[in-house]
Design a protein around this motif. Structure first.
Motif, short mmCIF file in Angstrom:
data_model
loop_
_atom_site.label_atom_id
_atom_site.label_comp_id
_atom_site.label_asym_id
_atom_site.label_seq_id
_atom_site.Cartn_x
_atom_site.Cartn_y
_atom_site.Cartn_z
N LYS A 72 0.86 -1.16 0.02
CA LYS A 72 0.01 -0.09 0.10
C LYS A 72 0.68 1.20 -0.06
O LYS A 72 0.35 2.39 -0.36
N LYS A 73 2.04 1.31 0.42
CA LYS A 73 3.07 2.32 0.16
C LYS A 73 3.58 2.49 -0.95
O LYS A 73 4.27 3.64 -1.20
N THR A 74 3.55 1.78 -1.89
CA THR A 74 4.46 1.80 -3.35
C THR A 74 3.70 2.75 -4.03
O THR A 74 2.45 2.91 -4.20
N ARG A 75 4.54 3.58 -4.55
CA ARG A 75 4.30 4.62 -5.46
C ARG A 75 4.12 4.16 -6.91
O ARG A 75 5.00 4.14 -7.70
#
Length: 250
Positions: A72-75
């Motif tokens: 969920k933190k992946t850009r």
């Protein structure tokens, strides 16, 4: 837990310029199925017709995508821009792959079960819910633009002389693609089936065909086989790739 299955095949063509990916697994021929926990990404990719090495472009696109450690933190948009840049560099440095390009349509499901849609080109995402199929992605194509402007009808999109013209996609060395990453509104409900496919399926199978086949009491892999068979029976003249994704409780 999610159950995913997919098929990619050359159809009537001499070789396959499509590829598909479920999790870290990329294939360019045949069928696969997996039970998989999030986070993961599923996607289809189609080498652009008329450009060199479409099969290299689609497989490279998905192999680069599969290397992403997604959560969920992946850009994600930045990662997709990196993939485009790597493909464009490869295409510009090798004469046999000059300006190779590929579409990309996918879903990225994070550890909280939030679903992001990836859309670049005219491969598609559908949601089958309550016996009704709905296209979720938006085609990045000339005929879609003309349709939205009111210049042509929905029916005319299928036969328009410029129906194969799409906007810049991954690997284009002269123009950057319009990379869309958007949250899937209303997510997935029990009984939903998400369908990812290349235009080898969507150009030859109608919404009513999809609804009839997906509503059948058969296994999901068998229903995907029937969709592929329907596309070929309807005159399909392109490679065909399709993935189905369902959520279930163990």
């Amino acid at each position: 837990m999610y159950y995913c299955c997919g098929i990619t095949e050359k159809g009537v063509m001499s070789h396959n310029e499509d590829a598909l990916m479920i999790g870290k697994n990329v294939i360019t021929s045949g069928a696969i199925e997996y039970k998989i926990n999030p986070p993961f990404i599923c996607a289809v990719s189609d080498g652009v017709s008329g450009e060199l090495s479409g099969e290299v472009a689609s497989s490279m696109c998905l192999n680069l995508l599969s290397s992403i450690k997604y959560n969920k933190k992946t850009r994600l948009k930045n990662k997709l821009t990196d993939i485009h840049n790597q493909m464009a560099k490869h295409g510009s440095e090798n004469s046999d792959t000059l300006n190779m390009q590929a579409t990309l349509c996918g879903i990225a499901i994070d550890e909280d079960n939030k679903i992001n849609i990836i859309n670049i080109g005219d491969s598609r995402l559908y949601r089958f819910r309550g016996n009704h199929i709905r296209q979720i992605s938006r085609d990045q194509s000339l005929v879609q633009l003309l349709y939205e402007e009111g210049t042509i009808t929905q029916q005319e999109k299928k036969t328009h002389v410029h129906r194969n013209i799409i906007f810049p996609v991954l690997g284009n060395i002269s123009s950057k693609p319009d990379i869309k990453v958007e949250l899937l509104a209303d997510g997935m409900q029990y009984g939903d089936v998400l369908i990812l496919c290349t235009d080898g399926l969507s150009d030859y199978v109608t919404a009513s065909d999809m609804e009839e086949i997906l509503d059948m009491p058969k296994s999901l892999p068998k229903r995907l086989e029937m969709l592929v068979e329907k596309a070929l029976a309807n005159g399909g003249s392109d490679n065909i790739s399709v993935i189905a994704v369902v959520y279930y409780d163990e």
